[in-house]
Design a protein around this motif. Structure first.
Motif, PDB file in Angstrom:
ATOM      1  N   ARG A 191      -5.124  -0.405   2.165  1.00  0.00           N
ATOM      2  CA  ARG A 191      -4.253   0.472   2.958  1.00  0.00           C
ATOM      3  C   ARG A 191      -4.320   1.878   2.380  1.00  0.00           C
ATOM      4  NH1 ARG A 191       1.433   0.930   2.624  1.00  0.00           N
ATOM      5  NH2 ARG A 191       1.647  -1.182   1.833  1.00  0.00           N
ATOM      6  N   GLY A 192      -4.823   2.792   3.210  1.00  0.00           N
ATOM      7  CA  GLY A 192      -4.831   4.192   2.831  1.00  0.00           C
ATOM      8  C   GLY A 192      -3.681   4.901   3.507  1.00  0.00           C
ATOM      9  N   TYR A 193      -3.727   6.222   3.515  1.00  0.00           N
ATOM     10  CA  TYR A 193      -2.649   6.972   4.147  1.00  0.00           C
ATOM     11  C   TYR A 193      -2.777   6.987   5.663  1.00  0.00           C
ATOM     12  CZ  TYR A 193      -0.648   8.480  -0.213  1.00  0.00           C
ATOM     13  OH  TYR A 193      -0.030   8.491  -1.425  1.00  0.00           O
ATOM     14  N   GLN A 194      -3.960   6.635   6.161  1.00  0.00           N
ATOM     15  CA  GLN A 194      -4.167   6.689   7.599  1.00  0.00           C
ATOM     16  C   GLN A 194      -4.099   5.321   8.256  1.00  0.00           C
ATOM     17  OE1 GLN A 194      -4.399   9.542   9.371  1.00  0.00           O
ATOM     18  NE2 GLN A 194      -3.975  10.543   7.422  1.00  0.00           N
ATOM     19  N   LYS A 195      -4.635   4.301   7.617  1.00  0.00           N
ATOM     20  CA  LYS A 195      -4.741   3.007   8.301  1.00  0.00           C
ATOM     21  C   LYS A 195      -5.039   1.915   7.283  1.00  0.00           C
ATOM     22  CE  LYS A 195      -8.614   2.122  10.467  1.00  0.00           C
ATOM     23  NZ  LYS A 195      -9.774   2.213  11.391  1.00  0.00           N
ATOM     24  N   VAL A 196      -5.010   0.668   7.788  1.00  0.00           N
ATOM     25  CA  VAL A 196      -5.436  -0.494   7.002  1.00  0.00           C
ATOM     26  C   VAL A 196      -6.842  -0.864   7.465  1.00  0.00           C
ATOM     27  CG1 VAL A 196      -4.990  -2.920   6.469  1.00  0.00           C
ATOM     28  CG2 VAL A 196      -3.083  -1.311   6.732  1.00  0.00           C
ATOM     29  N   THR A 218      -3.529   2.883  -1.266  1.00  0.00           N
ATOM     30  CA  THR A 218      -2.245   2.693  -1.936  1.00  0.00           C
ATOM     31  C   THR A 218      -2.050   1.239  -2.333  1.00  0.00           C
ATOM     32  OG1 THR A 218      -1.208   2.411   0.224  1.00  0.00           O
ATOM     33  CG2 THR A 218      -1.159   4.620  -0.750  1.00  0.00           C
ATOM     34  N   TYR A 219      -2.321   0.328  -1.410  1.00  0.00           N
ATOM     35  CA  TYR A 219      -2.234  -1.098  -1.684  1.00  0.00           C
ATOM     36  C   TYR A 219      -3.545  -1.768  -1.291  1.00  0.00           C
ATOM     37  CZ  TYR A 219       2.813  -1.094  -2.476  1.00  0.00           C
ATOM     38  OH  TYR A 219       4.060  -0.878  -2.995  1.00  0.00           O
ATOM     39  N   TYR A 223      -5.158  -5.771  -0.600  1.00  0.00           N
ATOM     40  CA  TYR A 223      -4.672  -7.102  -0.245  1.00  0.00           C
ATOM     41  C   TYR A 223      -5.794  -8.135  -0.257  1.00  0.00           C
ATOM     42  CZ  TYR A 223      -0.997  -4.222   1.888  1.00  0.00           C
ATOM     43  OH  TYR A 223      -0.002  -3.314   2.109  1.00  0.00           O
ATOM     44  N   TYR A 266      -1.198  -9.114  -3.282  1.00  0.00           N
ATOM     45  CA  TYR A 266      -1.597  -7.719  -3.134  1.00  0.00           C
ATOM     46  C   TYR A 266      -1.355  -7.007  -4.452  1.00  0.00           C
ATOM     47  CZ  TYR A 266       3.423  -6.817  -2.292  1.00  0.00           C
ATOM     48  OH  TYR A 266       4.792  -6.752  -2.391  1.00  0.00           O
TER      49      TYR A 266
END
Lengths: 118, 109
Positions: free
Chosen positions: B92-97, B30-31, B33, B48
């Motif tokens: 950053r995904g839906y589960q973790k960075v 999603t983001y 950095y 970002y």
């Protein structure tokens, strides 16, 4: 000034000793994180907390423990069970918790604590 | 698991442009950095980019995102000696960075 503070900057641990690293933030962030950094490696997540009195294990939680009794504070204890504790420890926080969408989930970091074994 | 890869080292001359590259595997990012780490210090957020953008410019910094190839780059214009540091890419995904291993930028006066 708002920010994240970590203390001490350097910490020495004797064999068999537990040591506690401090992390405090005055950003009013809900989520806080602990990472371990080893030379030539990326950051590895130890523990994270999305809300007071709740925390979750990260990828390398064994030998570590945390507490989150106050929103501002997220101390990390390195126990004697952690056999290779020498590393640079970084604390981070984000306005809102969890992965997924939203710029409020951007993580901001403290200055770090270097832990060395005597 | 998800992976983020960066080259370990980059050397440039003062005044030149630096380009630091990063590839990632998470298709649900999603983001993305870029952080800067100076010796003995924590990570400083530089910039970002949201995953539906392909470019973002902020003063001397330009971020390019090729979502199809899962490739992110950071361009630093007019590189200065104060830019010498380790630069981390993170996604950053839906589960973790997930963080990359960092690229050490050396600026030669």
């Amino acid at each position: 000034d708002g920010g994240i503070t970590q203390s001490p900057k350097y910490l020495f641990r004797k064999e068999g000793q537990n040591v506690t690293l401090s992390c405090e933030q005055n950003l009013n962030h809900d989520a806080m994180y602990w990472y371990r950094q080893d030379p030539g490696q990326g950051l590895r997540l130890i523990y994270y907390s999305q809300i007071v009195n709740d925390f979750q294990k990260g990828d390398i939680a064994e030998g570590y423990s945390v507490s989150r009794e106050k929103k501002e504070s997220f101390p990390l204890t390195v126990t004697s069970a952690q056999k290779n504790p020498t590393a640079f420890y970084l604390c981070a926080s984000s306005l809102t918790p969890g992965p997924g969408q939203g710029s409020g989930k951007t993580q901001y970091f403290g200055p770090g604590t270097r832990l060395l074994v005597l | 698991g998800e992976d983020v890869e960066q080259s370990l080292f980059l050397s440039v001359r003062e005044g030149d442009s630096s380009v630091i590259n990063c590839t990632y595997t998470d298709s649900s990012s999603t983001y993305l950095y870029w952080y800067k780490q100076e010796p003995g210090a924590g990570l400083q957020l530089l910039t970002y980019i949201f995953s539906n953008m392909d470019m973002k410019q902020d003063q001397r910094l330009t971020v390019l995102l090729n979502k199809k190839d899962k490739h992110l780059s950071l361009r630093i214009a007019d590189t200065q000696t104060g830019d010498s540091a380790i630069y981390f890419c993170a996604e950053r995904g839906y589960q973790k960075v997930t963080f990359g291993t960092g690229t050490k930028l050396q600026v030669i006066p």
